[in-house]
Design an enzyme around this catalytic site. Structure first.
Site, PDB file in Angstrom:
ATOM      1  N   ALA A  60       1.017  -1.300   0.091  1.00 23.48           N
ATOM      2  CA  ALA A  60       0.224   0.201  -0.018  1.00 23.48           C
ATOM      3  C   ALA A  60       1.229   1.167   0.530  1.00 23.48           C
ATOM      4  O   ALA A  60       0.655   2.240  -0.460  1.00 23.48           O
ATOM      5  CB  ALA A  60      -0.920   0.664   1.115  1.00 23.48           C
ATOM      6  N   GLU A  69      11.776  -8.023 -11.807  1.00 27.11           N
ATOM      7  CA  GLU A  69      13.464  -8.296 -11.223  1.00 27.11           C
ATOM      8  C   GLU A  69      14.546  -8.178 -10.007  1.00 27.11           C
ATOM      9  O   GLU A  69      15.597  -9.077  -9.976  1.00 27.11           O
ATOM     10  CB  GLU A  69      14.215  -6.722 -12.113  1.00 27.11           C
ATOM     11  CG  GLU A  69      12.946  -7.152 -13.724  1.00 27.11           C
ATOM     12  CD  GLU A  69      11.961  -6.199 -13.671  1.00 27.11           C
ATOM     13  OE1 GLU A  69      11.630  -6.041 -13.139  1.00 27.11           O
ATOM     14  OE2 GLU A  69      11.971  -5.160 -14.466  1.00 27.11           O
TER      15      GLU A  69
END
Length: 142
Positions: A60, A69
């Site tokens: 959030a 990645e």
């Protein structure tokens, strides 16, 4: 129905081994936790200890989120990998006609990748093709 990578491979852009790595990245994207952006990303990193998967994990508080990645790379390092051979990335929900920029690693990920991967490392990007890390980040901070 063919995936974007398989369709691109008509021109011979990817080997069978590379298509397999891209398929692993697509599978990893299915595990993404992206309730805010709804933009799932998967990564498959080929290392000296095998294939390590990553997916984006949102929070959030956006700044606490982590891209696929980096999840793959950090997991590989934690598992003892020391050599990184190539990275496949996939954003499966991206529209086929979306701009190339919507499929690329962010600047933070490129800088982190440059810390561990040789700049000649191939990046296999679903819907784009093969790039070397140095093409996307020619002057990494050192």
């Amino acid at each position: 129905m063919r995936t974007i990578s398989e369709a691109m491979n008509v021109a011979g852009l990817f080997s069978e081994e590379e298509l397999s790595l891209l398929a692993a990245a697509r599978q990893a994207a299915k595990r993404a936790h992206c309730p805010y952006s709804h933009f799932a990303v998967g990564a498959a990193l080929e290392t000296d200890i095998g294939i390590v998967l990553g997916c984006n994990v949102e929070n959030a508080s956006y700044g606490l989120s982590c891209c696929a990645e980096r999840v793959a790379l950090f997991t590989a390092v934690a598992q003892g990998a020391t050599r990184f051979l190539r990275l496949a990335l996939s954003c499966p929900a991206t529209a086929p006609d979306a701009p190339v920029e919507s499929r690329m690693p962010c600047g933070a990920c490129l800088q982190v990748l440059a810390e561990f991967l040789p700049l000649e490392t191939p990046l296999l990007i679903d819907g784009v093709g093969k790039k070397q890390l140095k093409e996307l980040l020619p002057y990494p901070f050192r």
